[in-house]
Enzyme design. Structure first.
Site, mmCIF file in Angstrom:
data_model
loop_
_atom_site.group_PDB
_atom_site.id
_atom_site.type_symbol
_atom_site.label_atom_id
_atom_site.label_comp_id
_atom_site.label_asym_id
_atom_site.label_seq_id
_atom_site.Cartn_x
_atom_site.Cartn_y
_atom_site.Cartn_z
ATOM 1 N N HIS A 237 50.287 11.931 84.682
ATOM 2 C CA HIS A 237 50.871 11.716 83.350
ATOM 3 C C HIS A 237 51.672 10.426 83.249
ATOM 4 O O HIS A 237 52.254 10.149 82.201
ATOM 5 C CB HIS A 237 51.745 12.908 82.964
ATOM 6 N N SER B 50 53.972 18.038 84.948
ATOM 7 C CA SER B 50 53.032 18.196 83.841
ATOM 8 C C SER B 50 53.509 19.177 82.784
ATOM 9 O O SER B 50 53.124 19.054 81.625
ATOM 10 C CB SER B 50 51.670 18.632 84.387
ATOM 11 N N LYS C 116 43.420 11.258 81.510
ATOM 12 C CA LYS C 116 44.504 11.460 80.536
ATOM 13 C C LYS C 116 44.714 10.178 79.724
ATOM 14 O O LYS C 116 43.938 9.917 78.825
ATOM 15 C CB LYS C 116 45.724 12.000 81.259
#
Ligand SMILES: *Cc1c(COP(=O)(O)O)cnc(C)c1O
Length: 385
Positions: free
Chosen positions: A210, A182, A239
């Site tokens: 991610h 990250s 996200k």
């Protein structure tokens, strides 16, 4: 309580003296990329909304419809009355997208890792964690009560060595890593990690917070490695999907055990129906538009080329500046220029590795990406002794 206040004040002063005190700053997101802070409009490179779906009309409409139809909250744990039919639909869709038998949705990605790891390992067992793995993996590992060992970042040989030494003395072993790190944006070598895990009968947990929506046409980090066999595929709805919540995709028995034992699932209220509906609408867009999912990485690559940084493997680009003070000063410089790039300081990153962390999204305007690259290149030049 006087002693409590005294403790808090002393602790805050010590953090402030080391430039490590953090403060919340009200920030209004205007759309997928622009924000307003203290009356100023800034282009954000600090949101993980990689596909700008938090503001996509179809995603917002799905959330609005769900609120109107089902109300604002889930009202109880999923095992009591909080298991809205939207959850089953979302889980089926996630499992299909990831190619697993089943899935389980959690209240957040953080909660997911704190629940998944202790479901499978405990006292007498072993957890091996990449040194740069996300904070919630560490929390889950420590909570489990298993012996926790750290392997050097992406060092498969080191992991194999630790397993050779410690595996035999433990009943069960779990290896946990971020798929996309990250704060560094690099990828874990999931094919080699899964091979070592197979040899030592260790269960690999990949945190793809991610990767979903940004790698392999949106399918995530596991799909980047032919032959990677990852039995625990965890991620977030918060996200690239622009909603909120966490998930894990795995085999049917593994998911069944999680649903009966993972404490954040058993003892916390279920996800609001609107979050599930928004995530479903976002998944539909991701599945239908692999080209959209390629755009954040393309923007990151263009930026890195212009700023003379190494080519990134994901939409996350770190600009390591060293001290917390230097990173904060760089953040302020960019803010004056109209960019929101938040400084990342220890303990989120190792001491001496404070940085700017840039997250690129599909909708960042190219001209602004170029202007930012020029500014970052000069910050890097000035930071060299
Ligand atoms: C953001 C993040 C999480 C936490 O997910 P939330 O849904 O925000 O709680 C977990 N792991 C990694 C690697 C992350 O970056």
């Amino acid at each position: 309580m006087q002693s409590l206040d005294d403790f808090a004040r002393a602790k805050l002063e010590a953090l402030e003296a080391r430039s490590l005190k953090r403060t919340l700053r009200p920030t209004r997101r205007l759309d997928g990329v622009w924000v307003e802070r203290e009356g100023r409009r800034l282009l954000s490179f600090s949101c993980n909304d990689y596909l700008n779906l938090s503001h996509h009309p179809a995603v917002k409409a799905a959330a609005q419809r769900a609120v109107e139809t089902y109300g604002a909250g889930a009202a109880a744990s999923r095992l009591v009355t909080g298991d809205h039919p939207l959850m089953a639909e979302l889980e089926a869709r996630l499992a299909r997208f990831k190619g697993t038998e089943a899935a389980c949705v959690f209240g957040s990605g953080y909660a997911a890792n704190t629940g998944i790891i202790p479901t499978f390992v405990g006292e007498g067992d072993l957890v091996l964690v990449d040194e740069l793995a996300h904070a919630c993996i560490w929390t889950g590992a420590r909570l489990s009560g298993a012996r926790v060992l750290t392997f050097r970042h992406n060092d498969v040989a080191h992991l194999a060595e630790l397993l050779s030494q410690a595996r035999a003395a433990s009943r069960r072993a779990l290896v946990a890593t971020d798929g996309v790190f990250s704060m560094d944006g690099d990828l874990a070598p999931l094919d080699a990690l899964s091979e070592v895990c197979r040899r030592h009968d260790a269960w690999l947990l990949n945190d793809d917070a991610h990767g979903l929506g940004t790698l392999a046409g949106g399918r995530g980090s596991v799909a980047m490695f032919a032959g990677a066999d990852v039995p625990l595929q965890m991620g977030t709805l918060s996200k690239a999907l622009g909603s909120f919540g966490g998930y894990v995709c795995a085999s049917a028995p593994v998911i069944e055990l999680i649903k009966t034992r993972a404490r954040p699932l058993v003892y916390a209220t279920g996800l609001p129906p609107a979050s599930a509906a928004a995530a479903l609408a976002a998944l539909e867009i991701v599945e239908a538009d692999p080209e959209l999912c390629e755009r954040p990485l393309a923007k990151a690559r263009a930026f890195a080329g212009l700023a003379e940084l190494p080519p990134p493997q994901s939409p996350i680009v770190p600009v390591v500046l060293g001290s917390a003070e230097a990173a904060l000063a760089a953040q302020q410089r960019l803010e004056v220029e109209g960019f929101l790039v938040v400084a990342i300081r220890p303990p989120t990153v190792p001491a001496g590795a404070a940085r700017l962390r840039l997250a690129f999204t599909a909708a960042h305007p190219d001209a602004e990406v170029e202007r930012l690259a020029g500014l970052v290149a000069s910050l890097i030049r000035e930071s060299r002794p």
